[in-house]
Design a protein around this motif. Structure first.
Motif, PDB file in Angstrom:
ATOM      1  N   ARG A 112      -7.504  -3.730 -19.852  1.00  0.00           N
ATOM      2  CA  ARG A 112      -7.723  -4.889 -18.976  1.00  0.00           C
ATOM      3  C   ARG A 112      -8.225  -6.082 -19.786  1.00  0.00           C
ATOM      4  NH1 ARG A 112     -12.000  -3.527 -15.967  1.00  0.00           N
ATOM      5  NH2 ARG A 112     -10.767  -1.877 -15.073  1.00  0.00           N
TER       6      ARG A 112
ATOM      7  N   ARG B 189      -5.338  -7.570 -21.652  1.00  0.00           N
ATOM      8  CA  ARG B 189      -4.457  -8.335 -20.750  1.00  0.00           C
ATOM      9  C   ARG B 189      -5.079  -9.678 -20.372  1.00  0.00           C
ATOM     10  NH1 ARG B 189      -3.560  -3.279 -18.573  1.00  0.00           N
ATOM     11  NH2 ARG B 189      -5.075  -3.651 -16.925  1.00  0.00           N
ATOM     12  N   GLU B 190      -6.394  -9.699 -20.153  1.00  0.00           N
ATOM     13  CA  GLU B 190      -7.076 -10.954 -19.831  1.00  0.00           C
ATOM     14  C   GLU B 190      -6.980 -11.941 -20.987  1.00  0.00           C
ATOM     15  OE1 GLU B 190     -11.007  -9.677 -18.755  1.00  0.00           O
ATOM     16  OE2 GLU B 190     -10.355  -8.987 -16.770  1.00  0.00           O
ATOM     17  N   ARG B 191      -7.069 -11.445 -22.218  1.00  0.00           N
ATOM     18  CA  ARG B 191      -6.919 -12.315 -23.393  1.00  0.00           C
ATOM     19  C   ARG B 191      -5.502 -12.881 -23.452  1.00  0.00           C
ATOM     20  NH1 ARG B 191     -10.641 -14.710 -24.878  1.00  0.00           N
ATOM     21  NH2 ARG B 191      -9.685 -15.021 -26.883  1.00  0.00           N
ATOM     22  N   ILE B 192      -4.515 -12.052 -23.134  1.00  0.00           N
ATOM     23  CA  ILE B 192      -3.127 -12.511 -23.124  1.00  0.00           C
ATOM     24  C   ILE B 192      -2.932 -13.558 -22.018  1.00  0.00           C
ATOM     25  CG2 ILE B 192      -0.739 -11.811 -22.656  1.00  0.00           C
ATOM     26  CD1 ILE B 192      -1.547  -9.075 -23.981  1.00  0.00           C
ATOM     27  N   ASP B 193      -3.472 -13.293 -20.846  1.00  0.00           N
ATOM     28  CA  ASP B 193      -3.354 -14.244 -19.738  1.00  0.00           C
ATOM     29  C   ASP B 193      -4.043 -15.558 -20.062  1.00  0.00           C
ATOM     30  OD1 ASP B 193      -1.954 -12.329 -18.335  1.00  0.00           O
ATOM     31  OD2 ASP B 193      -3.661 -11.736 -17.075  1.00  0.00           O
ATOM     32  N   ALA B 194      -5.192 -15.498 -20.752  1.00  0.00           N
ATOM     33  CA  ALA B 194      -5.916 -16.724 -21.129  1.00  0.00           C
ATOM     34  C   ALA B 194      -5.063 -17.563 -22.084  1.00  0.00           C
ATOM     35  CB  ALA B 194      -7.252 -16.371 -21.774  1.00  0.00           C
ATOM     36  N   ARG B 195      -4.302 -16.907 -22.918  1.00  0.00           N
ATOM     37  CA  ARG B 195      -3.417 -17.627 -23.849  1.00  0.00           C
ATOM     38  C   ARG B 195      -2.389 -18.426 -23.069  1.00  0.00           C
ATOM     39  NH1 ARG B 195       0.905 -14.157 -26.807  1.00  0.00           N
ATOM     40  NH2 ARG B 195       1.477 -14.032 -24.624  1.00  0.00           N
ATOM     41  N   GLU B 196      -1.857 -17.833 -22.009  1.00  0.00           N
ATOM     42  CA  GLU B 196      -0.835 -18.489 -21.208  1.00  0.00           C
ATOM     43  C   GLU B 196      -1.385 -19.696 -20.458  1.00  0.00           C
ATOM     44  OE1 GLU B 196       2.310 -17.656 -21.454  1.00  0.00           O
ATOM     45  OE2 GLU B 196       1.770 -16.006 -22.807  1.00  0.00           O
ATOM     46  N   THR B 197      -2.646 -19.649 -20.023  1.00  0.00           N
ATOM     47  CA  THR B 197      -3.207 -20.753 -19.247  1.00  0.00           C
ATOM     48  C   THR B 197      -3.709 -21.885 -20.141  1.00  0.00           C
ATOM     49  OG1 THR B 197      -5.381 -19.710 -19.166  1.00  0.00           O
ATOM     50  CG2 THR B 197      -3.874 -19.257 -17.331  1.00  0.00           C
ATOM     51  N   THR B 198      -4.025 -21.599 -21.403  1.00  0.00           N
ATOM     52  CA  THR B 198      -4.526 -22.633 -22.302  1.00  0.00           C
ATOM     53  C   THR B 198      -3.423 -23.281 -23.117  1.00  0.00           C
ATOM     54  OG1 THR B 198      -5.022 -21.035 -24.036  1.00  0.00           O
ATOM     55  CG2 THR B 198      -6.802 -21.596 -22.503  1.00  0.00           C
TER      56      THR B 198
END
Length: 110
Positions: free
Chosen positions: A97, A100-109
């Motif tokens: 988890r 995945r949160e680190r990957i999702d943060a990449r997408e939003t930044t």
């Protein structure tokens, strides 16, 4: 050359980590975890070297994250000892988890 290591508390289960690729140092680059029926990542504990391999973080960086990052998964004591070097595990689902949160943060930044 493939190495096998039992993960979790029940060595009779067929949940095995297989080293599928290695770099020159012999570190696992990719691991196949949990092909067994009934595999539950929320109940699976992985050891420190597995967390290093899954996150790509150095051991010292993981210790720093444990100290400074409240989002990083907390270790689970594996013995009654509180001394330095006592064995710990990490909940596999929590490590996944966090990644995945680190990957999702990449997408939003980006």
């Amino acid at each position: 050359m493939s190495s096998h290591q039992t993960i979790g508390n029940n060595p009779s289960q067929s949940t095995v980590v297989r080293a599928l690729a290695r770099d020159g140092s012999g570190r696992n680059l990719r691991q196949d975890i949990g092909q067994a029926p009934g595999f539950d990542p929320a109940a699976m504990l992985v050891r420190f070297p597995d967390v290093v391999a899954m996150t790509g973080l150095a051991r010292a960086t993981i210790y720093k994250r444990l100290k400074d990052d409240p989002t990083f998964p907390r270790p689970v004591p594996l013995s009654g000892s509180t001394s330095r070097g006592a064995p710990v595990g990490f909940v596999l689902a929590e490590v996944q988890r966090w990644a995945r949160e680190r990957i999702d943060a990449r997408e939003t930044t980006a």
